[in-house]
Scaffold this motif. Structure first.
Motif, short mmCIF file in Angstrom:
data_model
loop_
_atom_site.label_atom_id
_atom_site.label_comp_id
_atom_site.label_asym_id
_atom_site.label_seq_id
_atom_site.Cartn_x
_atom_site.Cartn_y
_atom_site.Cartn_z
N TRP A 104 0.80 -1.23 0.00
CA TRP A 104 0.00 0.00 0.00
C TRP A 104 0.83 1.28 0.00
O TRP A 104 0.31 2.37 -0.18
CB TRP A 104 -0.95 0.04 1.20
N ILE A 110 4.45 1.11 -7.51
CA ILE A 110 4.63 -0.34 -7.53
C ILE A 110 3.94 -0.93 -8.77
O ILE A 110 4.50 -1.76 -9.48
CB ILE A 110 4.11 -0.99 -6.23
N LYS A 128 -2.92 -6.88 -8.77
CA LYS A 128 -3.79 -6.73 -7.60
C LYS A 128 -3.16 -5.72 -6.64
O LYS A 128 -2.12 -6.00 -6.03
CB LYS A 128 -3.97 -8.06 -6.87
N GLY A 160 -7.91 -8.94 -1.24
CA GLY A 160 -6.82 -9.11 -0.30
C GLY A 160 -6.14 -10.46 -0.47
O GLY A 160 -5.89 -10.91 -1.59
N CYS A 168 -1.94 -16.47 -7.45
CA CYS A 168 -0.68 -17.22 -7.38
C CYS A 168 -0.88 -18.69 -7.77
O CYS A 168 0.05 -19.33 -8.24
CB CYS A 168 -0.10 -17.18 -5.96
N GLY A 180 5.75 -6.64 -0.77
CA GLY A 180 5.03 -6.66 0.51
C GLY A 180 5.92 -7.20 1.61
O GLY A 180 7.14 -7.14 1.52
N GLY A 204 10.50 -6.64 2.90
CA GLY A 204 10.79 -5.59 3.87
C GLY A 204 12.28 -5.34 4.08
O GLY A 204 13.13 -5.99 3.46
N GLU A 339 11.32 -4.18 11.40
CA GLU A 339 10.87 -3.10 10.51
C GLU A 339 9.67 -2.39 11.15
O GLU A 339 8.67 -3.02 11.48
CB GLU A 339 10.44 -3.71 9.17
N1 LIG Z 1 11.02 -4.15 -1.18
C1 LIG Z 1 10.09 -3.35 -1.64
O1 LIG Z 1 10.18 -2.89 -2.78
C2 LIG Z 1 8.92 -2.97 -0.79
C3 LIG Z 1 8.52 -3.71 0.31
N2 LIG Z 1 7.43 -3.33 1.05
C4 LIG Z 1 7.08 -4.10 2.24
O2 LIG Z 1 5.68 -4.29 2.31
C5 LIG Z 1 5.23 -4.34 3.65
C6 LIG Z 1 4.04 -3.45 3.86
O3 LIG Z 1 3.06 -3.69 2.91
P1 LIG Z 1 1.76 -4.55 3.21
O4 LIG Z 1 0.78 -4.22 2.13
O5 LIG Z 1 1.35 -4.39 4.62
O6 LIG Z 1 2.31 -6.04 3.00
P2 LIG Z 1 1.48 -7.41 2.96
O7 LIG Z 1 2.50 -8.47 2.79
O8 LIG Z 1 0.53 -7.51 4.07
O9 LIG Z 1 0.57 -7.30 1.63
C7 LIG Z 1 1.15 -7.08 0.36
C8 LIG Z 1 0.16 -7.54 -0.71
O10 LIG Z 1 0.00 -8.95 -0.63
C9 LIG Z 1 -1.39 -9.28 -0.60
N3 LIG Z 1 -1.52 -10.54 0.13
C10 LIG Z 1 -1.71 -10.71 1.46
N4 LIG Z 1 -1.74 -12.03 1.75
C11 LIG Z 1 -1.56 -12.71 0.58
C12 LIG Z 1 -1.49 -14.08 0.23
N5 LIG Z 1 -1.61 -15.04 1.13
N6 LIG Z 1 -1.30 -14.40 -1.06
C13 LIG Z 1 -1.15 -13.44 -2.01
N7 LIG Z 1 -1.21 -12.12 -1.74
C14 LIG Z 1 -1.42 -11.75 -0.46
C15 LIG Z 1 -2.03 -8.07 0.05
O11 LIG Z 1 -3.41 -8.02 -0.23
C16 LIG Z 1 -1.23 -6.94 -0.58
O12 LIG Z 1 -1.72 -6.65 -1.87
C17 LIG Z 1 6.42 -3.92 4.47
O13 LIG Z 1 7.04 -5.05 5.03
C18 LIG Z 1 7.38 -3.30 3.46
O14 LIG Z 1 8.71 -3.34 3.79
C19 LIG Z 1 6.70 -2.26 0.72
C20 LIG Z 1 7.04 -1.50 -0.39
C21 LIG Z 1 8.20 -1.78 -1.20
#
Ligand SMILES: NC(=O)C1=CN([C@@H]2O[C@H](COP(=O)(O)OP(=O)(O)OC[C@H]3O[C@@H](n4cnc5c(N)ncnc54)[C@H](O)[C@@H]3O)[C@@H](O)[C@H]2O)C=CC1
Ligand SMILES: CCCC(=O)O
Length: 442
Positions: A104, A110, A128, A160, A168, A180, A204, A339
């Motif tokens: 988000w 992204i 998504k 979500g 996947c 994520g 992260g 983090e």
């Molecule tokens: N390395 C990078 O480029 C970046 C990493 N992040 C990381 O993202 C995190 C924060 O973002 P969040 O949205 O809270 O992460 P999250 O991992 O909770 O969700 C990310 C995405 O995955 C989806 N998702 C959730 N469960 C899933 C599943 N079982 N199967 C498939 N998709 C699923 C969510 O709906 C969302 O679209 C932080 O840890 C941050 O460091 C954020 C931005 C850039």
């Protein structure tokens, strides 16, 4: 609220979004911008089929033809000379239907970082966004449509974890590019492994920023602020472990705290604002929880770390907090190991280069890192020895699209941006050409 799936365009699955206020208001004051219903198996299947149909046409187009609608990178194979005048050549071919799943914090960026190279390489993409930020990917789809991208080639599905899982696991999906958290990234990798799908994981971080006593101090202070407070600290590659050489610690802290206290927090649509609200109430509470835990573990709050209500009555109820600097930190503290994804900087003293490199690398993450020094040899030596996908020398958080971005260790693998992205959105076909007779063993 619209309680069912609606079709905005043939190529976009747009779920019940009904603008109720300005986007910033959603972030600032907790009002509802739109409501949506997650896509189920039927919609996901339909999106993937429509992307696949568009892909079959798109993949046949030459780079020059695709370049009419999307700026295409130079995609080329190799020519390999073999004995007797024979030769082989390689072709870079698209993978098929790729899935993008986004976090988000940078929702439009992204979606763009994933879809632009995917499409340029001849793939289709079903994207998504995070359910926290469902709208901007749809705007990107509209931009693609306007630019001439064929219907179906870029589809947006909302939802979500369940929708992400369906994507996947879908047998027609060739690749998943995920941004994520680490725990979700592991699940995505597991699911993709079952279908032998390629994966890119942008996860992260808990990146170190090393500030040596020979640095240009004003720049180091500005760099530390960029490394921690950009976008309310909700940035994966932030340098949140700030290691400062002991001799300059007092001057550094004085300057960093003075600047941090002066950061204007408020409406992000105003020119003068430098920090907006956090993404949600639970996230604000989580970040504030890290500050409380840090205090319990012995950290000293030099400034910030508490919720604030901006003077503008329109912003009342938003998830704002004062940017925080923590002193007296140790490597074993929660705020230094985990983090936080909010505006919290942890400052730690160090004495020698060898010591600080060991401490900086003592983490399961490896997304980014930074070093401030005037010593050019030290700068490159440190960059070589830090275990991270990026090292910024004498600056921080510079991520132009020409430059590869991605992690080491549990921060993921694969790269976004730069020429190298082609390797992650294409596969190599080898063609072997015999120019003489077949020299058969049989
Ligand atoms: N390395 C990078 O480029 C970046 C990493 N992040 C990381 O993202 C995190 C924060 O973002 P969040 O949205 O809270 O992460 P999250 O991992 O909770 O969700 C990310 C995405 O995955 C989806 N998702 C959730 N469960 C899933 C599943 N079982 N199967 C498939 N998709 C699923 C969510 O709906 C969302 O679209 C932080 O840890 C941050 O460091 C954020 C931005 C850039
Ligand atoms: C520069 C990208 C940072 C992020 O997406 O968190």
């Amino acid at each position: 609220m619209i309680g069912c799936t609606t079709w905005l365009h043939p190529y976009v699955f747009y779920l019940g979004a009904q603008p109720a206020c300005k986007p910033a208001n959603l972030v600032c004051v907790g009002r509802i911008l739109c409501q949506m219903v997650p896509c189920g198996a039927e919609e996901v299947d339909e999106a993937i089929k429509s992307a696949h149909a568009a892909y079959l046409q798109w993949r046949k187009m030459a780079g020059m033809e695709r370049a009419r609608v999307i700026c295409v990178l130079f995609i080329k194979g190799q020519h390999i000379q073999l004995p007797g005048g024979s030769f082989a050549y390689t072709r870079r071919e698209p993978l098929g239907v790729c899935v993008g799943i986004g976090a988000w914090n940078y929702p439009f960026q992204i979606a763009s970082w994933k879809s632009a190279p995917a499409l340029a390489c001849g793939n289709a993409m079903v994207f998504k966004p995070s359910p926290m930020t469902p709208v901007t990917a749809v705007i990107l789809a509209e931009i693609y449509k306007e630019a001439g991208v064929p219907d179906g080639l870029f589809c947006v599905v909302q939802g979500g974890a369940d929708t992400g899982t369906l994507l996947c696991q879908h047998p027609k999906v060739a690749k998943v590019s995920f941004t994520g958290s680490v725990p979700t990234g592991k699940k995505v990798m597991e699911m993709s492994a079952k279908g032998v799908k390629q994966v890119t994981l942008e996860l992260g971080g808990k990146s170190p920023l090393l500030i040596f006593k020979d640095c240009e101090l004003e720049n180091a202070v500005k760099g530390a602020l960029m490394a921690n407070f950009l976008t309310q600290g909700e940035v994966c590659c932030n340098g949140t472990r700030v290691y400062v050489q002991r001799e300059i610690m007092p001057q550094f802290l004085e300057k960093v705290v003075k600047r941090t206290k002066a950061i204007p927090v408020g409406d992000p649509l105003l020119d003068g604002t430098r920090m907006g609200a956090l993404i949600s109430k639970p996230h604000l509470e989580k970040v504030l929880g890290f500050v409380s835990q840090a205090k319990k573990e012995g950290a000293k709050v030099l400034c910030g770390g508490e919720p604030i209500v901006p003077s503008d009555p329109n912003l009342k109820g938003g998830y704002f907090m004062a940017p925080c600097v923590l002193d007296n930190c140790r490597d074993d503290m929660t705020c230094v190991k985990e983090e936080i994804f909010g505006p919290v900087m942890s400052v730690l003293p160090f004495d020698t280069e060898e010591e600080v490199i060991g401490r900086a690398n003592n983490t399961t993450f490896g997304l980014a890192s930074g070093v401030f020094t005037r010593d050019i040899s030290r700068a490159h030596r440190v960059a070589e020895n830090l275990e991270a996908g990026t090292c910024f020398i004498n600056n921080y958080n510079i991520s132009p699209v020409e430059v590869p971005f991605g992690g080491y260790k549990m921060s993921g693998f694969g790269r976004e941006n730069g020429q190298v992205t082609i390797e992650y959105y294409s596969q190599l076909k080898t063609v072997v050409v015999e120019m003489g007779d077949v020299d058969s063993l049989f």
